[in-house]
Design a protein around this motif. Structure first.
Motif, PDB file in Angstrom:
ATOM      1  N   THR A  18       1.804 -16.220   3.050  1.00 56.92           N
ATOM      2  CA  THR A  18       3.398 -16.778   3.224  1.00 56.92           C
ATOM      3  C   THR A  18       4.083 -15.543   2.798  1.00 56.92           C
ATOM      4  O   THR A  18       3.904 -14.650   1.800  1.00 56.92           O
ATOM      5  CB  THR A  18       3.722 -17.820   2.063  1.00 56.92           C
ATOM      6  N   ALA A  19       5.126 -15.019   3.479  1.00 55.12           N
ATOM      7  CA  ALA A  19       6.159 -13.897   3.313  1.00 55.12           C
ATOM      8  C   ALA A  19       7.419 -14.482   2.737  1.00 55.12           C
ATOM      9  O   ALA A  19       8.118 -15.435   3.328  1.00 55.12           O
ATOM     10  CB  ALA A  19       6.510 -13.306   4.778  1.00 55.12           C
ATOM     11  N   HIS A  20       7.672 -13.874   1.478  1.00 52.55           N
ATOM     12  CA  HIS A  20       8.895 -14.254   0.807  1.00 52.55           C
ATOM     13  C   HIS A  20       9.703 -13.074   0.977  1.00 52.55           C
ATOM     14  O   HIS A  20       9.289 -11.988   0.585  1.00 52.55           O
ATOM     15  CB  HIS A  20       8.583 -14.445  -0.636  1.00 52.55           C
ATOM     16  N   ALA A  21      10.877 -13.087   1.486  1.00 49.38           N
ATOM     17  CA  ALA A  21      12.042 -11.994   1.560  1.00 49.38           C
ATOM     18  C   ALA A  21      12.249 -11.451   0.242  1.00 49.38           C
ATOM     19  O   ALA A  21      12.319 -12.352  -0.876  1.00 49.38           O
ATOM     20  CB  ALA A  21      13.057 -12.532   2.252  1.00 49.38           C
ATOM     21  N   SER A  47      14.639  -6.023   4.276  1.00 51.73           N
ATOM     22  CA  SER A  47      13.860  -4.955   4.772  1.00 51.73           C
ATOM     23  C   SER A  47      12.381  -4.940   4.118  1.00 51.73           C
ATOM     24  O   SER A  47      11.357  -4.053   4.546  1.00 51.73           O
ATOM     25  CB  SER A  47      14.468  -3.617   4.155  1.00 51.73           C
ATOM     26  N   GLN A  48      12.128  -5.781   3.127  1.00 55.98           N
ATOM     27  CA  GLN A  48      10.806  -5.871   2.334  1.00 55.98           C
ATOM     28  C   GLN A  48      10.344  -7.349   2.125  1.00 55.98           C
ATOM     29  O   GLN A  48      11.272  -8.232   2.283  1.00 55.98           O
ATOM     30  CB  GLN A  48      11.140  -5.107   1.120  1.00 55.98           C
ATOM     31  N   ARG A 112       3.613  -6.274  -1.782  1.00 59.93           N
ATOM     32  CA  ARG A 112       4.966  -6.071  -1.169  1.00 59.93           C
ATOM     33  C   ARG A 112       5.003  -5.080  -0.136  1.00 59.93           C
ATOM     34  O   ARG A 112       4.069  -3.973  -0.094  1.00 59.93           O
ATOM     35  CB  ARG A 112       5.806  -5.669  -2.212  1.00 59.93           C
ATOM     36  N   CYS A 113       5.427  -5.298   1.206  1.00 59.40           N
ATOM     37  CA  CYS A 113       5.485  -4.654   2.169  1.00 59.40           C
ATOM     38  C   CYS A 113       6.641  -4.339   3.018  1.00 59.40           C
ATOM     39  O   CYS A 113       7.811  -5.026   2.817  1.00 59.40           O
ATOM     40  CB  CYS A 113       4.669  -5.265   3.522  1.00 59.40           C
ATOM     41  N   ASN A 114       7.129  -3.348   3.784  1.00 58.71           N
ATOM     42  CA  ASN A 114       8.126  -3.069   4.370  1.00 58.71           C
ATOM     43  C   ASN A 114       8.287  -4.077   5.736  1.00 58.71           C
ATOM     44  O   ASN A 114       7.061  -4.687   6.006  1.00 58.71           O
ATOM     45  CB  ASN A 114       8.001  -1.948   5.090  1.00 58.71           C
ATOM     46  N   VAL A 115       9.362  -4.252   6.133  1.00 58.77           N
ATOM     47  CA  VAL A 115       9.560  -5.116   7.482  1.00 58.77           C
ATOM     48  C   VAL A 115      10.002  -4.257   8.531  1.00 58.77           C
ATOM     49  O   VAL A 115      11.068  -3.537   8.405  1.00 58.77           O
ATOM     50  CB  VAL A 115      10.444  -6.365   7.179  1.00 58.77           C
ATOM     51  N   THR A 116       9.696  -4.307   9.701  1.00 56.87           N
ATOM     52  CA  THR A 116      10.110  -3.844  10.876  1.00 56.87           C
ATOM     53  C   THR A 116      11.226  -4.796  11.467  1.00 56.87           C
ATOM     54  O   THR A 116      10.958  -5.776  11.987  1.00 56.87           O
ATOM     55  CB  THR A 116       9.132  -3.706  11.931  1.00 56.87           C
ATOM     56  N   LEU A 122       5.638  -7.290  10.332  1.00 58.61           N
ATOM     57  CA  LEU A 122       5.283  -6.881   9.236  1.00 58.61           C
ATOM     58  C   LEU A 122       5.012  -5.395   9.092  1.00 58.61           C
ATOM     59  O   LEU A 122       4.289  -4.933  10.193  1.00 58.61           O
ATOM     60  CB  LEU A 122       3.788  -7.701   8.778  1.00 58.61           C
ATOM     61  N   GLY A 123       5.403  -4.615   8.022  1.00 58.68           N
ATOM     62  CA  GLY A 123       5.293  -3.228   8.152  1.00 58.68           C
ATOM     63  C   GLY A 123       4.173  -2.666   7.194  1.00 58.68           C
ATOM     64  O   GLY A 123       3.391  -3.313   6.753  1.00 58.68           O
ATOM     65  N   SER A 124       4.344  -1.494   6.756  1.00 54.06           N
ATOM     66  CA  SER A 124       3.479  -0.753   6.026  1.00 54.06           C
ATOM     67  C   SER A 124       3.643  -1.313   4.441  1.00 54.06           C
ATOM     68  O   SER A 124       4.555  -1.717   4.041  1.00 54.06           O
ATOM     69  CB  SER A 124       3.778   0.728   5.886  1.00 54.06           C
ATOM     70  N   PRO A 125       2.421  -1.498   3.805  1.00 54.72           N
ATOM     71  CA  PRO A 125       2.404  -1.857   2.387  1.00 54.72           C
ATOM     72  C   PRO A 125       2.888  -1.047   1.367  1.00 54.72           C
ATOM     73  O   PRO A 125       3.033   0.256   1.867  1.00 54.72           O
ATOM     74  CB  PRO A 125       1.045  -2.065   2.195  1.00 54.72           C
ATOM     75  N   ILE A 126       3.732  -1.281   0.463  1.00 52.76           N
ATOM     76  CA  ILE A 126       4.242  -0.387  -0.565  1.00 52.76           C
ATOM     77  C   ILE A 126       3.625  -0.396  -1.707  1.00 52.76           C
ATOM     78  O   ILE A 126       3.483   0.519  -2.379  1.00 52.76           O
ATOM     79  CB  ILE A 126       5.747  -0.933  -0.867  1.00 52.76           C
ATOM     80  N   ARG A 127       3.319  -1.545  -2.321  1.00 56.70           N
ATOM     81  CA  ARG A 127       2.489  -1.748  -3.854  1.00 56.70           C
ATOM     82  C   ARG A 127       2.064  -3.096  -3.953  1.00 56.70           C
ATOM     83  O   ARG A 127       2.350  -4.173  -3.176  1.00 56.70           O
ATOM     84  CB  ARG A 127       3.425  -1.557  -4.775  1.00 56.70           C
ATOM     85  N   TRP A 128       1.307  -3.531  -4.775  1.00 54.41           N
ATOM     86  CA  TRP A 128       1.019  -4.829  -5.300  1.00 54.41           C
ATOM     87  C   TRP A 128       1.267  -5.135  -6.831  1.00 54.41           C
ATOM     88  O   TRP A 128       1.408  -4.245  -7.516  1.00 54.41           O
ATOM     89  CB  TRP A 128      -0.291  -5.312  -5.073  1.00 54.41           C
ATOM     90  N   TYR A 129       1.867  -6.299  -6.894  1.00 57.27           N
ATOM     91  CA  TYR A 129       1.847  -6.880  -8.216  1.00 57.27           C
ATOM     92  C   TYR A 129       0.778  -7.647  -8.544  1.00 57.27           C
ATOM     93  O   TYR A 129       0.528  -8.470  -7.880  1.00 57.27           O
ATOM     94  CB  TYR A 129       3.435  -7.575  -8.486  1.00 57.27           C
ATOM     95  N   ARG A 130       0.670  -7.734 -10.185  1.00 54.67           N
ATOM     96  CA  ARG A 130      -0.284  -8.876 -10.833  1.00 54.67           C
ATOM     97  C   ARG A 130       0.441 -10.219 -10.540  1.00 54.67           C
ATOM     98  O   ARG A 130       1.661 -10.115 -10.916  1.00 54.67           O
ATOM     99  CB  ARG A 130      -0.635  -8.723 -12.153  1.00 54.67           C
TER     100      ARG A 130
END
Length: 452
Positions: A18-21, A47-48, A112-116, A122-130
C-alpha cells in the motif's frame, strides 16, 4: 516507524503493498501549518510515498522471512532505524529491489520512494525504515544474542579449564587421551581460546568445540560423526560436518579420531593416473573418472603417467574434465585429482606424490575464501621444485554468471586481504576485486583448459 499519510493510488505499485503519501507541512507566520509544495488550488502535491504491507503485523516472525534467514542480513535490517538506498544496493547488489519488496510485504520495513508527479507513478527508492514490529523484534533478538553469548563464553571457559590438566599426557588416565600429543590437545585449546577472544563466539562452531572437549575429557568415543551429532543435538545431521569444522579451526585430525569423528578421507583420481596395489596396476584412463579412493590405504599407490596434473575441488568439474580429456590425443597426458574440499593430510600426501613427476601442476579450487585455503594447503605440500612448476587457477577469470556479493560487513573481506600475502595472493586479490564467489562448473573447466 508507522506511516501516517493518506493512502493514494499509484501506478506501478507492487502487489501486496500500500502506498502512503509522505505529507510535509510547514509553520506559517500566523501560527498555523500549511502543506509544502501545495498546488495553487490548495490540493497537496505528493513527491514521495511510503510503501508498506497491506496489513502490518503486530509481531514480526523473522524465522519465517527468507530474506532474514542469514544472520548478516538480519543484523543489517535490525541494527539500524533506517538504511539509505545506496547502502541497500551495496549489500544486496542486483537483488536490492526484490529484497526490499519482500521485506516490505512481510512488514519488516517501510520503503520510501519518489513519485513521478506527471504520471503519479512509483519512482526510485530512497531508503527504508524499520517498522515498529521490527524494532520490537530487534530488541528481543539482541537480548537473546546477549544471553547466548554469555552462555557460550561460560561453556568455552569451562572447556578450557577442563582441558588444562590433560595437557600432560602422562598425568591423564582418560582413554581418549591415549596417543594424543600435547600439541594435539593444545590445538583444541587454541581453537576454543580463539572463539573466546571473538566479540561474539560463533554459536555452532563454539558448541562443537565445547562438545569435543567434553567428550575428550569424559572418555566418550562415538561410532561416527552422525552419532556424535545425535548425542549432542538429538539429530544425526545437525553436526555431521563437525570434522571439517574442527579442521578449519586448526584442530589436528588426531583429536577428531580420538572421539570417533575421523573417517577415512577420499581422493578422486582419473585421466593419466595408474592405480597400483598388490602387484597389480590399473590405468584409470580405462574408467570414467574420477574414481573415489580411500586415501589411508597403505598398500595403495597412485602414479602419474602423464606430464600434467590438475587438482580440482569441485566434483562435477572433475567429472567434466575427465570426460573432456578422455580419448583426446593432445590431452592424454593429463591426470586429474579431486580433493573434495579441504584435503586431509592423507589426501595431501597423495597429491604430493602425484606432483613429484608432473611437469606442470594446475591447482583449480573454487574462487572463494575456502578455495584460497585449499589452494594454499595444496601449494604448501608440494616440494620447492613442484611449487615452481605449479599455478593456481582463478576460475573467476573465465566467463560466468555474477553471484550475490559478500555483505560489506562480512569478515570475509578482511580474511581475503590477509590472504594476499600468501601463495594464493593473486586469487585473493581477484576475489576482492569481484566481490563475490565463483564456484561454477563451467567456469572451472574453462579456466583449467586454458592453463593446461
Amino acid at each position: 516507524m508507522q506511516p501516517t499519510g493518506p493512502v493514494i493510488p499509484l501506478k506501478g505499485l507492487p502487489q501486496g503493498l500500500t502506498a502512503h503519501a509522505v505529507v510535509r507541512t510547514r509553520h506559517t507566520a500566523e501560527g498555523t501549518r500549511r502543506l509544502v509544495n501545495a498546488r495553487p488550488t490548495g490540493m497537496p502535491h505528493y513527491s514521495q510515498v511510503d510503501l508498506t504491507a497491506t496489513t502490518l503485523p503486530e509481531h514480526l516472525a523473522p524465522d519465517a522471512i527468507p530474506a532474514l534467514a542469514r544472520s548478516g542480513d538480519r543484523a543489517f535490517v535490525f541494527n539500524a532505524a533506517h538504511r539509505e538506498w545506496r547502502a541497500v544496493q551495496q549489500r544486496y547488489g542486483g537483488h536490492a529491489w526484490a529484497t526490499a519488496i519482500t521485506l516490505a510485504r512481510a512488514g519488516a520495513v517501510v520503503l520510501r520512494c519518489n513519485v513521478t508527479a506527471s504520471e503519479m507513478a512509483l519512482g526510485s527508492p530512497i531508503r527504508w525504515y524499520r517498522t515498529d514490529a521490527t524494532t520490537r523484534a530487534a530488541a528481543q533478538h539482541a537480548k537473546r544474542q546477549t544471553t547466548t553469548r554469555d552462555q557460550l563464553r561460560t561453556g568455552i571457559q569451562d572447556a578450557l579449564d577442563a582441558l588444562h590438566p590433560h595437557l600432560n599426557r602422562a598425568s591423564s588416565p582418560i582413554p581418549t587421551m591415549k596417543g594424543l600429543t600435547e600439541i594435539a590437545v593444545q590445538s583444541l585449546r587454541s581453537a576454543l581460546q580463539a572463539e573466546l577472544d571473538r566479540p561474539a563466539p560463533a554459536p555452532k562452531r563454539s558448541r562443537i568445540l565445547i562438545a569435543v572437549a567434553r567428550d575428550l575429557c569424559e572418555g566418550t568415543i562415538h561410532p561416527n560423526a552422525r552419532a556424535f551429532s545425535q548425542a549432542h543435538t538429538g539429530n544425526t545431521k545437525t553436526w555431521d560436518d563437525a570434522r571439517p569444522i574442527l579442521q578449519h579451526c586448526g584442530v589436528t585430525p588426531a583429536v577428531a579420531t580420538a572421539i570417533g569423528l575421523q573417517r577415512d578421507s577420499r581422493i578422486g583420481a582419473g585421466g593419466a593416473i595408474d592405480l597400483q596395489t598388490v602387484g597389480q596396476s590399473l590405468p584409470l584412463t580405462r574408467l570414467r573418472g574420477p574414481v573415489l579412493l580411500r586415501a589411508e590405504q597403505t598398500d595403495l599407490r597412485l602414479a602419474l603417467t602423464g606430464a600434467r596434473l590438475v587438482i580440482v575441488e569441485n566434483l562435477q568439474a572433475a567429472e567434466t574434465l575427465c570426460d573432456a580429456l578422455n580419448g583426446n590425443v593432445t590431452s592424454s597426458d593429463v591426470g586429474i585429482a579431486y580433493c573434495g574440499g579441504m584435503p586431509s593430510a592423507a589426501v595431501l600426501d597423495r597429491i604430493a606424490g602425484l606432483a613429484t613427476t608432473a611437469e606442470r601442476i594446475v591447482i583449480a579450487p573454487d574462487a572463494d575464501l575456502g578455495g584460497i585455503r585449499i589452494a594454499t594447503a595444496i601449494y604448501q605440500t608440494l616440494s620447492p621444485a613442484g611449487q615452481t612448476r605449479s599455478v593456481i587457477c582463478d576460475v573467476g577469470a573465465a566467463a560466468h554468471a555474477p553471484q550475490r556479493p559478500w555483505a560489506p560487513d562480512s569478515p570475509v573481506w578482511e580474511t581475503l586481504k590477509s590472504a594476499q600475502a600468501g601463495p594464493a595472493g593473486a586469487l585473493a586479490q581477484s576475489c576482492l576485486d569481484r566481490g563475490y564467489p565463483v564456484e561454477q562448473e563451467t567456469a572451472i573447466v574453462e579456466g583449467v583448459l586454458r592453463l593446461i
